[in-house]
Design a protein around this motif. Structure first.
Motif, PDB file in Angstrom:
ATOM      1  N   ASP A   2      39.937  45.385  36.720  1.00  0.00           N
ATOM      2  CA  ASP A   2      39.540  45.008  35.366  1.00  0.00           C
ATOM      3  C   ASP A   2      39.773  43.538  35.040  1.00  0.00           C
ATOM      4  O   ASP A   2      40.061  43.177  33.901  1.00  0.00           O
ATOM      5  N   CYS A   3      39.626  42.681  36.007  1.00  0.00           N
ATOM      6  CA  CYS A   3      39.769  41.237  35.779  1.00  0.00           C
ATOM      7  C   CYS A   3      38.743  40.792  34.727  1.00  0.00           C
ATOM      8  O   CYS A   3      37.548  41.071  34.881  1.00  0.00           O
ATOM      9  N   PRO A   4      39.200  40.134  33.659  1.00  0.00           N
ATOM     10  CA  PRO A   4      38.249  39.754  32.604  1.00  0.00           C
ATOM     11  C   PRO A   4      37.181  38.778  33.092  1.00  0.00           C
ATOM     12  O   PRO A   4      36.132  38.648  32.462  1.00  0.00           O
ATOM     13  N   MET A   5      37.436  38.115  34.202  1.00  0.00           N
ATOM     14  CA  MET A   5      36.459  37.156  34.717  1.00  0.00           C
ATOM     15  C   MET A   5      35.569  37.793  35.801  1.00  0.00           C
ATOM     16  O   MET A   5      34.749  37.118  36.416  1.00  0.00           O
ATOM     17  N   GLY A   6      35.772  39.077  36.023  1.00  0.00           N
ATOM     18  CA  GLY A   6      34.932  39.784  37.004  1.00  0.00           C
ATOM     19  C   GLY A   6      35.221  39.392  38.446  1.00  0.00           C
ATOM     20  O   GLY A   6      34.390  39.633  39.338  1.00  0.00           O
ATOM     21  N   ILE A   7      36.376  38.803  38.683  1.00  0.00           N
ATOM     22  CA  ILE A   7      36.688  38.361  40.058  1.00  0.00           C
ATOM     23  C   ILE A   7      36.998  39.590  40.922  1.00  0.00           C
ATOM     24  O   ILE A   7      37.825  40.431  40.539  1.00  0.00           O
ATOM     25  N   ARG A   8      36.331  39.669  42.055  1.00  0.00           N
ATOM     26  CA  ARG A   8      36.537  40.826  42.943  1.00  0.00           C
ATOM     27  C   ARG A   8      37.673  40.499  43.910  1.00  0.00           C
ATOM     28  O   ARG A   8      37.445  40.001  45.027  1.00  0.00           O
ATOM     29  N   GLN A  31      37.416  30.600  38.964  1.00  0.00           N
ATOM     30  CA  GLN A  31      37.249  30.941  37.537  1.00  0.00           C
ATOM     31  C   GLN A  31      38.464  31.688  36.981  1.00  0.00           C
ATOM     32  O   GLN A  31      38.494  32.047  35.808  1.00  0.00           O
ATOM     33  N   CYS A  32      39.441  31.943  37.820  1.00  0.00           N
ATOM     34  CA  CYS A  32      40.646  32.658  37.372  1.00  0.00           C
ATOM     35  C   CYS A  32      41.310  31.894  36.227  1.00  0.00           C
ATOM     36  O   CYS A  32      41.541  30.694  36.328  1.00  0.00           O
ATOM     37  N   VAL A  33      41.578  32.606  35.112  1.00  0.00           N
ATOM     38  CA  VAL A  33      42.194  31.952  33.947  1.00  0.00           C
ATOM     39  C   VAL A  33      43.702  32.198  33.904  1.00  0.00           C
ATOM     40  O   VAL A  33      44.353  31.953  32.895  1.00  0.00           O
ATOM     41  N   GLN A  34      44.238  32.716  35.011  1.00  0.00           N
ATOM     42  CA  GLN A  34      45.695  32.877  35.151  1.00  0.00           C
ATOM     43  C   GLN A  34      46.297  33.838  34.128  1.00  0.00           C
ATOM     44  O   GLN A  34      47.455  33.677  33.737  1.00  0.00           O
ATOM     45  N   CYS A  35      45.519  34.824  33.666  1.00  0.00           N
ATOM     46  CA  CYS A  35      46.058  35.723  32.628  1.00  0.00           C
ATOM     47  C   CYS A  35      47.145  36.656  33.184  1.00  0.00           C
ATOM     48  O   CYS A  35      47.976  37.159  32.444  1.00  0.00           O
ATOM     49  N   GLY A  36      47.100  36.932  34.495  1.00  0.00           N
ATOM     50  CA  GLY A  36      48.150  37.749  35.126  1.00  0.00           C
ATOM     51  C   GLY A  36      47.938  39.251  35.013  1.00  0.00           C
ATOM     52  O   GLY A  36      48.749  40.040  35.509  1.00  0.00           O
ATOM     53  N   LEU A  37      46.838  39.674  34.377  1.00  0.00           N
ATOM     54  CA  LEU A  37      46.576  41.101  34.192  1.00  0.00           C
ATOM     55  C   LEU A  37      46.543  41.841  35.538  1.00  0.00           C
ATOM     56  O   LEU A  37      47.114  42.925  35.694  1.00  0.00           O
TER      57      LEU A  37
END
Ligand code: SF4
Ligand code: SF4
Length: 412
Positions: free
Chosen positions: A333-339, A378-384
């Motif tokens: 569930d990465c908010p940036m859609g990173i696989r 594009q990772c925003v480092q949210c840590g989720l």
């Protein structure tokens, strides 16, 4: 790895257990077909190979029922009688598919395991609601094995707050759960606390020859033994990574036994532990299923010489520096859609492929992983993702490494 003396002692116990279990097959054997070996639990035989239903074959976004049906039928014909599903597997589709495909078999001829998604429980009523839905989805009246799913410190605190264990114990008294246990992803100290605080019938642990030392699986296994609990093994091949290894590690195994697959070494390693009841493997290709069945049919524990061979292969594999991701997709569930697992697969392919083929192999996997235009930079480092990762991987740091690697090899 076990020391030599301990290993030989273990093998003697297993040989004795195999002799007893061999007389307790629950499926009638045909003359030609060999059956997977069994271990005994509650005086009943449980197949040493369990069918993990987390990675069933998919077609157009749905479980491929035809192929999955053939896999189940083959497995059952060859003595596999333990099936493991869970609420989140395949976005909820695993439970329905598993129940539908097992329906044609007599209920007492297979063991079905399902799990309480601890992280979704916000009130005691949630446990009942989800449990009732699970019975319906699986088309059964009871679960043979029911687990509190993926406990770690945080989830255990929630389980305590919502009184999950007591609630499930009540279901056991009502006959809706035959055996109550939990699956686990945290340190041995947390495991010990959970084992001491409640009454359990079994425990599900991540054990394989890499995690034996890397994630302290040895201590976890020993704690289960001290509590006299049978162990269900998950990720015996670390999401398939130990079925592939790398070229040099494979060479070591093939030199020792040209006919044995890398997967068979991994399965036999965990099955050699006497408290292991069943080894779960997610099998979505017929050849893998056949190989796994054959590895655990007429089971022979690893000899001390085979242990040494496997240890040599492990050392070579570990020195390549692959990321120990199991591909479980709990970070989806990465908010940036990173696989994330696909990118890690690209990185691992690079690390474990011969120099001359490294770049092409990386690019092939990287392009597949970023097909949706979500790139690791594009990772925003949210840590989720890290909160959900049962392997506690430093995902953000590793993604930065992948960005750097892509730049280095492709000069982008
Ligand atoms: S830290 Fe990066 S990769 Fe992880 S969920 Fe957030 S944006 Fe996605
Ligand atoms: S990064 Fe962690 S959560 Fe994501 S697939 Fe790998 S092991 Fe699973």
């Amino acid at each position: 790895m076990m020391d030599r003396r301990e290993f030989l002692k273990t093998n003697a116990k297993i040989a004795a257990a195999a002799a007893i279990a061999g007389t307790l097959q629950s499926f009638p054997a045909t003359a030609q077909e060999q059956k997977v070996s069994t271990r005994e639990h509650n005086k009943k035989p449980v197949s040493l190979l369990g069918f993990g239903c987390m990675r069933l074959p998919m077609k157009n976004g749905e479980v491929d029922m035809e192929l999955t049906g053939s896999l189940f039928d083959y497995a059952i014909r060859h003595g596999v009688n333990y099936f493991d599903t869970a609420w989140p597997y395949l976005g909820g589709k695993s439970e329905t598919a598993t129940g539908t495909l097992l329906k044609k078999y007599p209920r007492e001829s297979f063991y079905l395991a399902d799990k309480c998604p601890t992280w979704l429980i916000e009130s005691p009523q949630d446990v009942d609601r989800i449990f009732d839905q699970q019975l319906k989805k699986c088309q059964v009246e009871y679960f043979d094995y029911y687990l509190v799913h993926a406990l770690d410190q945080g989830r255990y605190e929630n389980a305590l707050k919502q009184n999950i264990h007591a609630n499930l114990l009540k279901k056991k008294e009502e006959g809706k759960i035959k055996n109550l246990g939990f699956s686990f992803h945290d340190t041995p100290d947390v495991l010990e606390k959970i084992l001491n605080n409640h009454q359990w019938d079994f425990v599900q642990l991540q054990i394989n020859y890499v995690d034996w030392s890397l994630q302290d699986a040895e201590r976890q296994y020993n704690l289960a033994v001290q509590h006299n609990l049978p162990v269900i093994v998950m990720e015996p091949l670390r999401g398939g990574n130990l079925a592939v290894l790398n070229e040099n590690a494979i060479k070591v195994l093939k030199t020792a036994n040209p006919n044995a697959s890398a997967a068979s070494w991994g399965l036999r390693y965990v099955a050699s532990l006497p408290n292991v009841l069943t080894v779960l493997s997610g099998m979505n290709v017929m050849d893998h299923l056949k190989d796994n069945v054959s590895s655990l049919t007429g089971f022979r524990p690893l000899t001390s010489k085979e242990q040494e061979t496997l240890e040599r292969a492990r050392q070579i594999y570990m020195s390549a520096g692959a990321i120990p991701c199991t591909g479980c997709d709990y970070c989806k569930d990465c908010p940036m859609g990173i696989r994330i697992p696909s990118l890690f697969a690209a990185y691992n392919t690079y690390k474990t492929t011969d120099d001359s083929k490294k770049k092409d192999a990386f690019n092939r996997y990287y392009n597949l992983a970023t097909r949706n235009n979500s790139t690791p930079d594009q990772c925003v480092q949210c840590g989720l993702c890290e909160q959900h990762c049962p392997q506690h991987l430093p995902i953000r740091e590793k993604l930065k490494e992948i960005v750097a690697l892509n730049k280095e090899i492709n000069r982008v």
